[in-house]
Design an enzyme around this catalytic site. Sequence first.
Site, PDB file in Angstrom:
ATOM      1  N   ALA A   5      13.415 -18.205   7.384  1.00 23.14           N
ATOM      2  CA  ALA A   5      11.729 -18.768   7.438  1.00 23.14           C
ATOM      3  C   ALA A   5      10.872 -18.403   6.373  1.00 23.14           C
ATOM      4  CB  ALA A   5      10.899 -18.163   8.530  1.00 23.14           C
TER       5      ALA A   5
ATOM      6  N   ALA B 219      29.939 -10.123  11.737  1.00 19.72           N
ATOM      7  CA  ALA B 219      31.150 -10.534  12.238  1.00 19.72           C
ATOM      8  C   ALA B 219      30.910 -11.636  13.487  1.00 19.72           C
ATOM      9  CB  ALA B 219      31.961  -9.531  12.763  1.00 19.72           C
TER      10      ALA B 219
ATOM     11  N   CYS C 262     -15.743   3.244 -11.945  1.00 24.61           N
ATOM     12  CA  CYS C 262     -15.420   3.725 -13.178  1.00 24.61           C
ATOM     13  C   CYS C 262     -16.207   3.561 -14.471  1.00 24.61           C
ATOM     14  CB  CYS C 262     -13.636   3.649 -13.609  1.00 24.61           C
ATOM     15  SG  CYS C 262     -12.548   4.417 -12.231  1.00 24.61           S
TER      16      CYS C 262
ATOM     17  N   GLU D 116      -9.660   7.132 -14.701  1.00 23.69           N
ATOM     18  CA  GLU D 116     -10.632   7.342 -15.584  1.00 23.69           C
ATOM     19  C   GLU D 116     -11.294   8.663 -15.343  1.00 23.69           C
ATOM     20  OE1 GLU D 116     -10.786   2.770 -15.330  1.00 23.69           O
ATOM     21  OE2 GLU D 116     -10.165   4.442 -14.137  1.00 23.69           O
TER      22      GLU D 116
END
Length: 374
Positions: free
Chosen positions: A309, A191, A113, A78
Amino acid sequence: MGEHPRTLTIDAAMSRALELAARGPAHGPNPRVGCVLLAPAPHGTGLPDGASPDSLDPHPRAVLAEGYHQGAGTPHAEAAALADARARGIDVTGATAVVTLEPCAHTGRTPPCADALVAAGVAEVVHAVDDPNPAATGGAHRLRAAGVRVVRGLRAAEGEELLRVWLTAVRRDTPYVTLKTATTLDGYVAAQDGTSRWITGTAAREHAHRVRAEVDAIAIGTGTLLADDPALTARVRAHGAASAEALAEHQPLRVVVGLRGIPPTARVRGPGGELLHVLSRDVSQVLGRLAEREVRHVLVEGGPTLATAFLAAGAVDELHAYVAPVLLGGGRRVVGGLGVATIADAHRFRTVEVRRVGDDALVVSRKSVEGRVG
């Protein structure tokens, strides 16, 4: 602000305000907000206070000025629009302010504002979303007390979607949590020997860095820190370079979660965002520490222990699952045990986007509104 549309209806002005708001930074404690100032309503066509958005004046009006919030410490939308009007020598007395978020009523880095709009002589304010921030709310009440007509809820769904992350964080006073995973087709992140670089391709990693540049914080566990020694920076391809990378302008807070120490030579101590070590394994404590620092959006990047978690705590709002066309047949899974014994107890999300990223796929899912949620 440069050139803007000459005339717009109030509804079209809200679309323009949403477009302007999206130009602001996604990161930071403040919301992305846009504002368009329209010429006063013709005599007798102004709306009564509290009118329905469906009854807004359908006739185009001249666009006087516009603005958007460009980040913490800069003028709010604004104020930016009012400054645009002053720079153009335009009187906004009697104007209609079309704003994506209810004007604030508090003094922070910038003045309220709502007061600025009143002082400028604005007669009407139309906003999409009510401000849920307890420190800033009350703007509509202050405007009405000063005789300004207020209409709320225009294009509210679009405003809510634009501000989804910020609104979620402010409404519950904890950061919005995005969990990022990068797995093989058969669900492994590493892996059997522990190697994991690189499961996904270059395009997926570049996209992940663009996401990093839009969040306030990145979190990993100490296990991942010690195993991979990541820098936790947001990097972008250097201008004019085929492969060289540079640090993005915005660097998120680097958060390491866990009780083990951070080595003095760890890459997270190098150039990049500030480093925060949260000496806890409790997800609520981690989120509380981040909320104290006005973190609105945290990207949890791993590893599996931290991901598990956050999922087990029901703290994940959004999943970014990068899936590579790779098969390992064994190794480390992306998520550990969640205490789910039957399909009815599964943690469910809803898919909002599926995108091809190079040879990989990105699936974006958000917390489901039905059944048990992650």
